[in-house]
Design a protein around this motif. Structure first.
Motif, PDB file in Angstrom:
ATOM      1  N   GLY A 245       0.782  -1.339  -0.034  1.00 22.13           N
ATOM      2  CA  GLY A 245       0.136   0.054   0.128  1.00 22.13           C
ATOM      3  C   GLY A 245       0.867   1.324  -0.035  1.00 22.13           C
ATOM      4  N   PHE A 246       1.852   1.324   0.769  1.00 23.99           N
ATOM      5  CA  PHE A 246       2.842   2.191   0.705  1.00 23.99           C
ATOM      6  C   PHE A 246       3.404   2.762  -0.466  1.00 23.99           C
ATOM      7  CE2 PHE A 246       7.058   3.994   1.050  1.00 23.99           C
ATOM      8  CZ  PHE A 246       7.168   5.074   1.880  1.00 23.99           C
ATOM      9  N   THR A 247       4.067   1.417  -1.158  1.00 24.01           N
ATOM     10  CA  THR A 247       4.521   1.878  -2.485  1.00 24.01           C
ATOM     11  C   THR A 247       3.525   2.243  -3.617  1.00 24.01           C
ATOM     12  OG1 THR A 247       4.328  -0.403  -3.341  1.00 24.01           O
ATOM     13  CG2 THR A 247       6.257  -0.080  -2.403  1.00 24.01           C
ATOM     14  N   GLN A 248       2.185   1.814  -3.653  1.00 23.51           N
ATOM     15  CA  GLN A 248       1.249   2.299  -4.284  1.00 23.51           C
ATOM     16  C   GLN A 248       1.133   3.684  -4.055  1.00 23.51           C
ATOM     17  OE1 GLN A 248      -1.673  -0.855  -3.211  1.00 23.51           O
ATOM     18  NE2 GLN A 248      -1.491  -1.812  -5.110  1.00 23.51           N
ATOM     19  N   LYS A 249       0.921   4.331  -3.072  1.00 22.58           N
ATOM     20  CA  LYS A 249       0.567   5.348  -2.682  1.00 22.58           C
ATOM     21  C   LYS A 249       1.813   6.535  -3.098  1.00 22.58           C
ATOM     22  CE  LYS A 249      -2.391   4.508   1.154  1.00 22.58           C
ATOM     23  NZ  LYS A 249      -2.366   4.288   2.530  1.00 22.58           N
ATOM     24  N   VAL A 250       3.061   6.225  -2.690  1.00 28.99           N
ATOM     25  CA  VAL A 250       4.193   6.804  -2.889  1.00 28.99           C
ATOM     26  C   VAL A 250       4.849   6.705  -4.210  1.00 28.99           C
ATOM     27  CG1 VAL A 250       6.230   7.424  -2.189  1.00 28.99           C
ATOM     28  CG2 VAL A 250       4.644   7.011  -0.589  1.00 28.99           C
ATOM     29  N   PHE A 251       4.780   5.445  -4.992  1.00 26.87           N
ATOM     30  CA  PHE A 251       5.438   5.422  -6.221  1.00 26.87           C
ATOM     31  C   PHE A 251       4.714   4.826  -7.305  1.00 26.87           C
ATOM     32  CE2 PHE A 251       8.848   4.556  -2.729  1.00 26.87           C
ATOM     33  CZ  PHE A 251       9.351   5.461  -3.063  1.00 26.87           C
ATOM     34  N   HIS A 252       3.455   4.609  -7.004  1.00 30.78           N
ATOM     35  CA  HIS A 252       2.454   4.355  -8.110  1.00 30.78           C
ATOM     36  C   HIS A 252       2.778   2.789  -8.343  1.00 30.78           C
ATOM     37  CE1 HIS A 252       0.855   8.450  -7.891  1.00 30.78           C
ATOM     38  NE2 HIS A 252       2.248   8.978  -8.217  1.00 30.78           N
ATOM     39  N   SER A 253       3.177   2.035  -7.627  1.00 34.39           N
ATOM     40  CA  SER A 253       3.523   0.825  -8.007  1.00 34.39           C
ATOM     41  C   SER A 253       1.984   0.074  -8.478  1.00 34.39           C
ATOM     42  CB  SER A 253       4.113  -0.409  -6.803  1.00 34.39           C
ATOM     43  OG  SER A 253       2.886  -0.323  -5.778  1.00 34.39           O
ATOM     44  N   GLU A 254       2.357  -1.169  -8.929  1.00 41.60           N
ATOM     45  CA  GLU A 254       1.190  -2.088  -9.401  1.00 41.60           C
ATOM     46  C   GLU A 254       1.317  -3.411  -8.794  1.00 41.60           C
ATOM     47  OE1 GLU A 254      -0.519  -4.365 -13.462  1.00 41.60           O
ATOM     48  OE2 GLU A 254       1.004  -2.658 -13.394  1.00 41.60           O
ATOM     49  N   LYS A 255       0.410  -4.017  -8.156  1.00 43.35           N
ATOM     50  CA  LYS A 255       0.735  -5.380  -7.491  1.00 43.35           C
ATOM     51  C   LYS A 255       0.033  -6.252  -8.313  1.00 43.35           C
ATOM     52  CE  LYS A 255      -2.169  -6.657  -4.420  1.00 43.35           C
ATOM     53  NZ  LYS A 255      -3.070  -6.746  -3.082  1.00 43.35           N
ATOM     54  N   THR A 256       1.158  -7.111  -8.873  1.00 45.43           N
ATOM     55  CA  THR A 256       0.886  -8.307  -9.935  1.00 45.43           C
ATOM     56  C   THR A 256       0.499  -9.577  -9.657  1.00 45.43           C
ATOM     57  OG1 THR A 256       3.224  -8.276 -10.457  1.00 45.43           O
ATOM     58  CG2 THR A 256       2.306  -6.919 -11.698  1.00 45.43           C
ATOM     59  N   THR A 257       1.428  -9.958  -8.323  1.00 45.26           N
ATOM     60  CA  THR A 257       1.047 -11.113  -7.954  1.00 45.26           C
ATOM     61  C   THR A 257       0.860 -11.024  -6.509  1.00 45.26           C
ATOM     62  OG1 THR A 257       2.699 -11.948  -9.636  1.00 45.26           O
ATOM     63  CG2 THR A 257       2.211 -13.248  -7.565  1.00 45.26           C
ATOM     64  N   GLU A 258      -0.089 -12.003  -5.828  1.00 42.83           N
ATOM     65  CA  GLU A 258      -0.262 -12.110  -4.415  1.00 42.83           C
ATOM     66  C   GLU A 258      -0.537 -13.524  -4.010  1.00 42.83           C
ATOM     67  OE1 GLU A 258      -1.993  -9.000  -1.292  1.00 42.83           O
ATOM     68  OE2 GLU A 258      -3.692  -9.954  -2.202  1.00 42.83           O
ATOM     69  N   VAL A 259       0.052 -14.213  -3.344  1.00 38.61           N
ATOM     70  CA  VAL A 259      -0.489 -15.361  -2.780  1.00 38.61           C
ATOM     71  C   VAL A 259      -0.424 -15.526  -1.218  1.00 38.61           C
ATOM     72  CG1 VAL A 259       0.145 -18.068  -2.681  1.00 38.61           C
ATOM     73  CG2 VAL A 259       1.066 -16.569  -4.748  1.00 38.61           C
TER      74      VAL A 259
ATOM     75  N   GLY B 280       8.333  -0.548 -14.256  1.00 38.40           N
ATOM     76  CA  GLY B 280       9.080  -1.697 -15.279  1.00 38.40           C
ATOM     77  C   GLY B 280       9.956  -2.499 -14.051  1.00 38.40           C
ATOM     78  N   SER B 281      10.380  -2.150 -12.878  1.00 36.63           N
ATOM     79  CA  SER B 281      11.117  -3.029 -12.020  1.00 36.63           C
ATOM     80  C   SER B 281      10.310  -3.791 -11.046  1.00 36.63           C
ATOM     81  CB  SER B 281      12.151  -2.046 -11.387  1.00 36.63           C
ATOM     82  OG  SER B 281      12.908  -1.497 -12.337  1.00 36.63           O
ATOM     83  N   THR B 282      10.544  -4.907 -10.852  1.00 39.20           N
ATOM     84  CA  THR B 282       9.861  -5.730  -9.986  1.00 39.20           C
ATOM     85  C   THR B 282      10.467  -5.886  -8.465  1.00 39.20           C
ATOM     86  OG1 THR B 282       8.833  -7.111 -11.864  1.00 39.20           O
ATOM     87  CG2 THR B 282       8.938  -8.256  -9.623  1.00 39.20           C
ATOM     88  N   ILE B 283       9.722  -5.758  -7.669  1.00 38.55           N
ATOM     89  CA  ILE B 283      10.120  -5.968  -6.028  1.00 38.55           C
ATOM     90  C   ILE B 283       9.186  -7.095  -5.673  1.00 38.55           C
ATOM     91  CG2 ILE B 283      10.457  -5.089  -3.881  1.00 38.55           C
ATOM     92  CD1 ILE B 283      10.626  -2.381  -4.855  1.00 38.55           C
ATOM     93  N   MET B 284       9.820  -8.288  -5.054  1.00 36.37           N
ATOM     94  CA  MET B 284       9.392  -9.427  -4.351  1.00 36.37           C
ATOM     95  C   MET B 284       9.072  -8.941  -2.960  1.00 36.37           C
ATOM     96  SD  MET B 284      10.697 -12.522  -6.473  1.00 36.37           S
ATOM     97  CE  MET B 284      10.341 -12.784  -8.240  1.00 36.37           C
TER      98      MET B 284
END
Length: 123
Positions: free
Chosen positions: A24-38, A54-58
């Motif tokens: 949630g923090f990365t979505q608000k601050v850096f406009h990240s997109e969650k692509t996977t959640e298990v 374009g860069s992925t963080i796991m």
């Protein structure tokens, strides 16, 4: 070498206390997109992936035997001043205020989960 979609040769993998809140923090601050959640049975994150420009963080939530492991991350953004303020507004603390350096306009923050972000814009 064929990599999975949205993967790079090297990617950070963070073990966090509060992985969902980190996302949630990365979505608000850096406009990240969650692509996977298990999720685990208790609702904590077993494995998640976000993409920032374009860069992925796991990431995953810490569990017994896999304790919190944070990181220092360097990120380029279009407007470091706005991003710095968004980070502070969303619970980050300042490590280094805004300044102009040879490599760009930059600052440093620690997010609420213990990760250090070095945020920079090219000037």
């Amino acid at each position: 070498m064929n990599l999975p979609a949205n993967h790079q040769t090297i990617m950070p993998y963070l073990i966090l206390n509060g992985a969902s809140e980190f996302i949630g923090f990365t979505q608000k601050v850096f406009h990240s997109e969650k692509t996977t959640e298990v999720l685990n049975q208790d609702g904590t994150i077993r494995h998640a992936e976000i993409i920032i420009n374009g860069s992925t963080i796991m990431c995953t939530d810490e569990i017994e035997g896999w304790t919190k492991q944070t990181s220092n991350l360097f990120i380029y953004v279009p407007d470091v001043d706005k991003t710095y303020q968004k980070a502070l507004d969303n619970g980050a603390t300042s490590l280094m205020g805004l300044s102009n350096q040879d490599y760009g306009r930059t600052c440093g923050v620690t997010d609420p989960f213990g990760n250090v972000w070095w945020i920079t814009s090219i000037i």
